[in-house]
Motif scaffolding. Structure first.
Motif, PDB file in Angstrom:
ATOM      1  N   LEU A  23       0.823  -1.209   0.000  1.00  0.00           N
ATOM      2  CA  LEU A  23       0.000   0.000   0.000  1.00  0.00           C
ATOM      3  C   LEU A  23       0.856   1.258   0.000  1.00  0.00           C
ATOM      4  O   LEU A  23       0.588   2.212  -0.722  1.00  0.00           O
ATOM      5  N   TYR A  24       1.889   1.259   0.823  1.00  0.00           N
ATOM      6  CA  TYR A  24       2.773   2.421   0.898  1.00  0.00           C
ATOM      7  C   TYR A  24       3.445   2.679  -0.446  1.00  0.00           C
ATOM      8  O   TYR A  24       3.478   3.817  -0.927  1.00  0.00           O
ATOM      9  N   LEU A  25       3.966   1.638  -1.062  1.00  0.00           N
ATOM     10  CA  LEU A  25       4.670   1.815  -2.328  1.00  0.00           C
ATOM     11  C   LEU A  25       3.724   2.278  -3.432  1.00  0.00           C
ATOM     12  O   LEU A  25       4.108   3.117  -4.264  1.00  0.00           O
ATOM     13  N   ASP A  26       2.497   1.772  -3.453  1.00  0.00           N
ATOM     14  CA  ASP A  26       1.506   2.245  -4.427  1.00  0.00           C
ATOM     15  C   ASP A  26       1.214   3.731  -4.224  1.00  0.00           C
ATOM     16  O   ASP A  26       1.168   4.508  -5.186  1.00  0.00           O
ATOM     17  N   GLU A  27       1.010   4.131  -2.976  1.00  0.00           N
ATOM     18  CA  GLU A  27       0.729   5.532  -2.672  1.00  0.00           C
ATOM     19  C   GLU A  27       1.925   6.420  -3.010  1.00  0.00           C
ATOM     20  O   GLU A  27       1.764   7.519  -3.536  1.00  0.00           O
ATOM     21  N   TYR A  28       3.113   5.937  -2.711  1.00  0.00           N
ATOM     22  CA  TYR A  28       4.318   6.716  -2.984  1.00  0.00           C
ATOM     23  C   TYR A  28       4.501   6.908  -4.486  1.00  0.00           C
ATOM     24  O   TYR A  28       4.876   7.994  -4.936  1.00  0.00           O
ATOM     25  N   GLU A  29       4.215   5.871  -5.258  1.00  0.00           N
ATOM     26  CA  GLU A  29       4.308   5.979  -6.712  1.00  0.00           C
ATOM     27  C   GLU A  29       3.320   7.018  -7.230  1.00  0.00           C
ATOM     28  O   GLU A  29       3.669   7.857  -8.070  1.00  0.00           O
ATOM     29  N   ASP A  30       2.093   6.993  -6.731  1.00  0.00           N
ATOM     30  CA  ASP A  30       1.094   7.994  -7.119  1.00  0.00           C
ATOM     31  C   ASP A  30       1.559   9.398  -6.739  1.00  0.00           C
ATOM     32  O   ASP A  30       1.377  10.359  -7.496  1.00  0.00           O
ATOM     33  N   TYR A  31       2.160   9.535  -5.584  1.00  0.00           N
ATOM     34  CA  TYR A  31       2.670  10.820  -5.112  1.00  0.00           C
ATOM     35  C   TYR A  31       3.759  11.337  -6.047  1.00  0.00           C
ATOM     36  O   TYR A  31       3.770  12.519  -6.405  1.00  0.00           O
ATOM     37  N   GLN A  32       4.659  10.468  -6.456  1.00  0.00           N
ATOM     38  CA  GLN A  32       5.726  10.872  -7.368  1.00  0.00           C
ATOM     39  C   GLN A  32       5.167  11.320  -8.713  1.00  0.00           C
ATOM     40  O   GLN A  32       5.641  12.296  -9.303  1.00  0.00           O
ATOM     41  N   ILE A  33       4.148  10.627  -9.212  1.00  0.00           N
ATOM     42  CA  ILE A  33       3.499  11.025 -10.467  1.00  0.00           C
ATOM     43  C   ILE A  33       2.853  12.396 -10.308  1.00  0.00           C
ATOM     44  O   ILE A  33       2.981  13.263 -11.187  1.00  0.00           O
ATOM     45  N   ALA A  34       2.179  12.611  -9.183  1.00  0.00           N
ATOM     46  CA  ALA A  34       1.540  13.906  -8.930  1.00  0.00           C
ATOM     47  C   ALA A  34       2.569  15.025  -8.873  1.00  0.00           C
ATOM     48  O   ALA A  34       2.354  16.111  -9.432  1.00  0.00           O
ATOM     49  N   LEU A  35       3.696  14.782  -8.231  1.00  0.00           N
ATOM     50  CA  LEU A  35       4.750  15.807  -8.171  1.00  0.00           C
ATOM     51  C   LEU A  35       5.287  16.120  -9.557  1.00  0.00           C
ATOM     52  O   LEU A  35       5.523  17.291  -9.893  1.00  0.00           O
ATOM     53  N   ALA A  36       5.491  15.097 -10.364  1.00  0.00           N
ATOM     54  CA  ALA A  36       6.005  15.305 -11.721  1.00  0.00           C
ATOM     55  C   ALA A  36       5.003  16.097 -12.559  1.00  0.00           C
ATOM     56  O   ALA A  36       5.385  17.002 -13.306  1.00  0.00           O
ATOM     57  N   ARG A  37       3.722  15.768 -12.420  1.00  0.00           N
ATOM     58  CA  ARG A  37       2.694  16.500 -13.174  1.00  0.00           C
ATOM     59  C   ARG A  37       2.593  17.933 -12.694  1.00  0.00           C
ATOM     60  O   ARG A  37       2.397  18.849 -13.490  1.00  0.00           O
ATOM     61  N   ARG A  38       2.737  18.132 -11.412  1.00  0.00           N
ATOM     62  CA  ARG A  38       2.672  19.493 -10.866  1.00  0.00           C
ATOM     63  C   ARG A  38       3.834  20.340 -11.368  1.00  0.00           C
ATOM     64  O   ARG A  38       3.685  21.536 -11.609  1.00  0.00           O
ATOM     65  N   ALA A  39       4.980  19.719 -11.546  1.00  0.00           N
ATOM     66  CA  ALA A  39       6.162  20.442 -12.009  1.00  0.00           C
ATOM     67  C   ALA A  39       6.130  20.705 -13.510  1.00  0.00           C
ATOM     68  O   ALA A  39       6.862  21.569 -14.007  1.00  0.00           O
ATOM     69  N   ASP A  40       5.279  19.982 -14.241  1.00  0.00           N
ATOM     70  CA  ASP A  40       5.189  20.139 -15.693  1.00  0.00           C
ATOM     71  C   ASP A  40       4.389  21.399 -16.015  1.00  0.00           C
ATOM     72  O   ASP A  40       3.176  21.441 -15.858  1.00  0.00           O
ATOM     73  N   LYS A  41       5.074  22.426 -16.479  1.00  0.00           N
ATOM     74  CA  LYS A  41       4.429  23.709 -16.758  1.00  0.00           C
ATOM     75  C   LYS A  41       3.452  23.620 -17.934  1.00  0.00           C
ATOM     76  O   LYS A  41       2.577  24.461 -18.077  1.00  0.00           O
ATOM     77  N   ASP A  89       1.397  21.077 -18.421  1.00  0.00           N
ATOM     78  CA  ASP A  89       0.239  20.275 -18.012  1.00  0.00           C
ATOM     79  C   ASP A  89      -0.860  21.201 -17.500  1.00  0.00           C
ATOM     80  O   ASP A  89      -0.630  21.999 -16.596  1.00  0.00           O
ATOM     81  N   GLU A  90      -2.038  21.116 -18.092  1.00  0.00           N
ATOM     82  CA  GLU A  90      -3.146  21.974 -17.695  1.00  0.00           C
ATOM     83  C   GLU A  90      -3.615  21.619 -16.285  1.00  0.00           C
ATOM     84  O   GLU A  90      -3.751  20.455 -15.930  1.00  0.00           O
ATOM     85  N   THR A  91      -3.865  22.642 -15.497  1.00  0.00           N
ATOM     86  CA  THR A  91      -4.416  22.434 -14.157  1.00  0.00           C
ATOM     87  C   THR A  91      -5.755  23.143 -14.069  1.00  0.00           C
ATOM     88  O   THR A  91      -6.002  24.131 -14.762  1.00  0.00           O
ATOM     89  N   LEU A  92      -6.616  22.629 -13.232  1.00  0.00           N
ATOM     90  CA  LEU A  92      -7.936  23.197 -13.025  1.00  0.00           C
ATOM     91  C   LEU A  92      -8.116  23.572 -11.570  1.00  0.00           C
ATOM     92  O   LEU A  92      -7.592  22.908 -10.683  1.00  0.00           O
ATOM     93  N   THR A  93      -8.894  24.620 -11.353  1.00  0.00           N
ATOM     94  CA  THR A  93      -9.287  24.927  -9.977  1.00  0.00           C
ATOM     95  C   THR A  93     -10.351  23.908  -9.576  1.00  0.00           C
ATOM     96  O   THR A  93     -10.903  23.196 -10.425  1.00  0.00           O
TER      97      THR A  93
END
Length: 71
Positions: free
Chosen positions: A37-55, A57-61
């Motif tokens: 469970l931890y590793l699955d969550e950590y992988e999702d977290y890393q993907i979210a960080l990468a997407r957040r850093a991608d200028k 990538d469209e973001t929505l409020t």
């Protein structure tokens, strides 16, 4: 299959022993599940960080996302 040895503090070991006894499963079962469970969550977290850093990538409020989902 790999073997892992680790030390647990007494409180965590007691909780794990109680859970294993109550469920009639080995402690290793719960340790493995928790790690999965931890590793699955950590992988999702890393993907979210990468997407957040991608200028590019469209973001929505929140309100834009709700509107797009029809909520």
């Amino acid at each position: 299959m790999a073997v892992l040895s680790m030390r647990l503090d007494e409180k965590l070991d007691r909780q794990l022993q109680r859970l294993a006894k109550d469920s009639e499963r080995p402690k290793s079962y719960f340790i493995k599940k928790a790690l999965e469970l931890y590793l699955d969550e950590y992988e999702d977290y890393q993907i979210a960080l990468a997407r957040r850093a991608d200028k590019d990538d469209e973001t929505l409020t929140l309100s834009q996302a709700r509107k797009a989902l029809g909520l």
